[in-house]
Design an enzyme around this catalytic site. Structure first.
Site, PDB file in Angstrom:
ATOM      1  N   LYS A 195      -2.311  -1.501  -3.683  1.00 13.37           N
ATOM      2  CA  LYS A 195      -3.085  -0.379  -3.733  1.00 13.37           C
ATOM      3  C   LYS A 195      -2.378   0.987  -3.741  1.00 13.37           C
ATOM      4  O   LYS A 195      -1.461   0.908  -3.060  1.00 13.37           O
ATOM      5  CB  LYS A 195      -3.954  -0.480  -2.463  1.00 13.37           C
ATOM      6  CG  LYS A 195      -4.883   0.742  -2.180  1.00 13.37           C
ATOM      7  CD  LYS A 195      -5.395   0.727  -0.596  1.00 13.37           C
ATOM      8  CE  LYS A 195      -6.211   1.907  -0.357  1.00 13.37           C
ATOM      9  NZ  LYS A 195      -6.457   1.931   1.108  1.00 13.37           N
TER      10      LYS A 195
ATOM     11  N   LYS B 164       0.801  -1.200  -0.177  1.00 13.71           N
ATOM     12  CA  LYS B 164       0.084   0.055   0.014  1.00 13.71           C
ATOM     13  C   LYS B 164       0.669   1.083  -0.088  1.00 13.71           C
ATOM     14  O   LYS B 164       1.750   1.317   0.823  1.00 13.71           O
ATOM     15  CB  LYS B 164      -0.773  -0.214   1.056  1.00 13.71           C
ATOM     16  CG  LYS B 164      -1.719   0.962   1.428  1.00 13.71           C
ATOM     17  CD  LYS B 164      -2.909   0.939   2.450  1.00 13.71           C
ATOM     18  CE  LYS B 164      -3.557   2.181   2.856  1.00 13.71           C
ATOM     19  NZ  LYS B 164      -4.497   2.001   3.733  1.00 13.71           N
TER      20      LYS B 164
HETATM   21  C1  PBG Z   1      -7.170   2.982   5.823  1.00 15.59           C
HETATM   22  C2  PBG Z   1      -7.645   2.814   4.315  1.00 15.59           C
HETATM   23  C3  PBG Z   1      -7.711   3.849   3.380  1.00 15.59           C
HETATM   24  C4  PBG Z   1      -8.052   3.510   2.135  1.00 15.59           C
HETATM   25  C5  PBG Z   1      -8.608   2.058   2.391  1.00 15.59           C
HETATM   26  N1  PBG Z   1      -8.255   1.817   3.819  1.00 15.59           N
HETATM   27  C6  PBG Z   1      -7.058   4.978   3.573  1.00 15.59           C
HETATM   28  C7  PBG Z   1      -5.739   5.724   4.097  1.00 15.59           C
HETATM   29  O1  PBG Z   1      -4.740   4.886   4.085  1.00 15.59           O
HETATM   30  O2  PBG Z   1      -5.608   6.785   3.995  1.00 15.59           O
HETATM   31  C8  PBG Z   1      -8.220   4.118   0.908  1.00 15.59           C
HETATM   32  C9  PBG Z   1      -9.168   3.721  -0.096  1.00 15.59           C
HETATM   33  C10 PBG Z   1      -9.616   4.630  -1.063  1.00 15.59           C
HETATM   34  O3  PBG Z   1      -8.931   5.750  -1.288  1.00 15.59           O
HETATM   35  O4  PBG Z   1     -10.284   4.492  -1.920  1.00 15.59           O
HETATM   36  N2  PBG Z   1      -8.279   2.321   6.391  1.00 15.59           N
END
Ligand code: PBG
Length: 348
Positions: free
Chosen positions: A272, A219
């Protein structure tokens, strides 16, 4: 005209063409027969935002997406399921926030309520839960913060730094709490070192050895999460997430992250965001072909298509399906996408 071009002469000067790729593009039937990647509603995991209260609150930066009451979340899940989408992933907006995010593992927490309601109404729907702290903490960070003077404080780390190991204990509790309510899969998204092992241990210790972990293994610290942070109300109150999420320039590091999560017992991996990271999806898939791979088509990617479509600049259905096909072609077996319901309709 023709005479000036001297077409006849040009043709006779060509080599005869034995191989013509265009032959397999001559009709819709042939094109369908040789299509290598085909999107299906089965590929989608549909994200839902649940909050206390009644009704729906539309999210301005994500047209078509809303924060949902538990009832509305069940309705939205039913709609998806009836279109052939097998799975939802739940994000909760708590009633109260505090430094540790206590509602995250409360028996009457919003996600806990939503899991029970969806499983009661649609037992065969696969309910995935996001396991992180950021929506629940008053500071909006994904873990316990270093606070000088407090019992957990590490005096040699900066104030406000996300503490890794104390966060792991909370993540374990959250995962168990979700599993107890009937969650089918837990998905840790906080990029804490050791999070998969901690959650595996906590689940197994409570008899949930059959609950799979879908790890947000790779991520990135991405600017494409902006609209999600409006939707989930989980933006950090200060600073950023660069001390735990990955640098966008890195791909060797993605292999390291994925390898660690596999070792720790991850059942599925995720990359992601997706759109700007198709090479990462391919690299991780090639390195771990035996594990199902998910890609998260994140909020900013969704909002860009919606905004351009609203302006009449692109064809929403075709651009969406082309984008999702690209993610699958890059190696994603599963795609988390806010487009899921629309895409499933377009695919029919
Ligand atoms: C954290 C989380 C995030 C997203 C999914 N889980 C936000 C982040 O890491 O700031 C982002 C998903 C998206 O932008 O659609 N719980």
């Amino acid at each position: 005209m023709l005479k000036e071009l001297n077409l006849q002469e040009t043709i006779t000067h060509h080599q005869p063409l034995i191989t013509r790729p265009r032959r397999l593009r001559t009709s819709p039937g042939i094109r369908a027969m040789v299509r290598e990647t085909e999107l299906n509603a089965r590929d989608f995991i549909y994200p839902l935002f649940v909050r206390h209260g009644i009704g729906r609150t539309e999210i301005r930066s994500m047209p078509g997406v809303a924060q949902l009451s538990v009832d509305e979340a069940v309705r939205e899940a039913e709609k998806a399921f009836s279109l052939g989408i097998p799975s939802v992933i739940l994000f909760g907006i708590p009633g109260r926030k505090d430094p540790l995010g206590l509602e995250n593992f409360a028996d009457d927490g919003i996600v806990q309520q939503a899991i029970r309601a969806i499983k009661r109404n649609i037992p065969d729907m696969v309910v995935v839960t996001d396991v992180c702290l950021c929506e629940y903490t008053d500071h909006g960070h994904c873990g316990v913060l270093n606070r000088r003077g407090e019992p957990l404080a590490r005096p040699y780390m900066p104030d406000g730094y996300v503490l890794n190991d104390p966060t792991l204990d909370i993540l374990g509790q959250v995962a168990v709490s979700h599993a107890e309510c009937g969650a089918d899969i837990v998905a840790p998204s906080g990029m804490m070192d050791g999070m998969v092992a901690a959650i595996r241990g906590a689940l197994d210790g409570r008899g949930f050895e059959n609950t799979p972990i879908l790890s947000y293994a790779v991520k990135y610290a991405s600017s494409f999460y902006g609209p999600f942070r409006d939707a989930a109300e989980g933006a950090p109150k200060f600073g950023d997430r660069k001390s735990h999420q990955m640098d966008p320039g890195n791909v060797r590091e993605a292999l390291r992250e994925a390898a660690l999560d596999v070792e720790e017992g991850a059942d599925m991996l995720m990359v992601k965001p997706a759109l700007a990271y198709l090479d990462v999806i391919r690299t991780v898939k090639d390195a771990f072909p035996e594990l199902p791979m998910a890609a998260y088509n994140v909020s900013g990617e969704y909002s860009m298509i919606k905004a351009a479509a609203a302006n009449g600049w692109i064809d929403e259905a075709r651009v969406t399906l082309e984008t999702l096909t690209g993610m699958k072609r890059a190696g994603a077996d599963l795609i988390l996408t806010y487009h899921a319901v629309d895409a499933a309709k377009w695919l029919k």
